[in-house]
Design an enzyme around this catalytic site. Structure first.
Site, PDB file in Angstrom:
ATOM      1  N   SER A   1       7.907  -1.122   5.763  1.00 54.88           N
ATOM      2  CA  SER A   1       8.276   0.100   6.150  1.00 54.88           C
ATOM      3  C   SER A   1       7.152   0.221   7.267  1.00 54.88           C
ATOM      4  CB  SER A   1       8.104   0.918   5.041  1.00 54.88           C
ATOM      5  OG  SER A   1       6.881   1.039   4.308  1.00 54.88           O
ATOM      6  N   VAL A  41       5.105   2.937   8.046  1.00 57.04           N
ATOM      7  CA  VAL A  41       3.530   3.299   7.722  1.00 57.04           C
ATOM      8  C   VAL A  41       2.825   2.061   6.894  1.00 57.04           C
ATOM      9  CG1 VAL A  41       2.134   4.990   6.596  1.00 57.04           C
ATOM     10  CG2 VAL A  41       4.352   5.960   8.045  1.00 57.04           C
ATOM     11  N   CYS A  42       3.471   1.307   6.181  1.00 57.39           N
ATOM     12  CA  CYS A  42       3.037   0.385   5.276  1.00 57.39           C
ATOM     13  C   CYS A  42       2.489  -0.875   6.384  1.00 57.39           C
ATOM     14  CB  CYS A  42       3.820  -0.094   4.323  1.00 57.39           C
ATOM     15  SG  CYS A  42       4.238   1.112   3.018  1.00 57.39           S
ATOM     16  N   SER A  43       3.223  -0.883   7.171  1.00 60.08           N
ATOM     17  CA  SER A  43       2.881  -1.891   8.190  1.00 60.08           C
ATOM     18  C   SER A  43       1.842  -1.614   9.290  1.00 60.08           C
ATOM     19  CB  SER A  43       4.312  -2.051   9.101  1.00 60.08           C
ATOM     20  OG  SER A  43       5.292  -2.666   8.320  1.00 60.08           O
TER      21      SER A  43
END
Length: 156
Positions: free
Chosen positions: A47, A49-51
């Site tokens: 995703s 933001v997780c990236s």
């Protein structure tokens, strides 16, 4: 929104054993007595933001290690997804699979959707949560307060 309130600082950290990007499952209690542990809960691999969030932790990993701290990423994705995600981002710290959602539930960060909140928990060497923070899903949590606390803990 999570189903319950996140565990607050001062609470004992629930122990767990989870599979992930390592060859063997990781048990939180294995660090007790010799390392602090930063638990970085995040919603999903790949995703946007997780990236951003996880590479930010990777960039500061040497600081965490210097402060006797292991970083563990946790989401509800499978170990297979974690391996591909870690490889794509060049992550060297473990990503753990809470596929059964038991750990997210135990820490109070399981969302009604079945994903984890974006949250940080710093567990000290004695197994006590010293820092607990849940951020907005669209925001990378600031890790500076964690590093400040770790510096204080290491000074004694």
């Amino acid at each position: 929104m999570s189903e319950q309130k996140p565990l607050p600082a001062g609470s004992p950290a629930p122990d767990f054993s989870l599979p992930g990007t390592t060859d063997s499952p990781i048990r939180l209690s294995d660090y007790r007595g010799h390392k602090h542990v930063l638990l970085a809960f995040y919603p999903f691999d790949f995703s946007p933001v997780c990236s951003l969030q996880l590479p930010g932790l990777q960039e500061r990993l040497h600081e965490f290690h210097r402060l006797s701290t292991e970083v563990l990423g946790i989401s509800v994705d499978s170990p297979y997804s974690h391996r591909a995600f870690a490889q794509q981002l060049g992550l060297t710290f473990p990503l753990l699979s809470d596929f059964a959602r038991e750990v997210s539930r135990a820490y109070g960060v399981l969302r009604e959707s079945g994903a984890s909140e974006r949250a940080l928990f710093l567990v000290d060497k004695e197994g006590v949560i010293r820092y607990a923070y849940v951020s907005d899903l669209g925001q990378v949590p600031d890790i500076e307060p964690v590093l400040v606390l770790l510096r204080q803990l290491e000074k004694g």
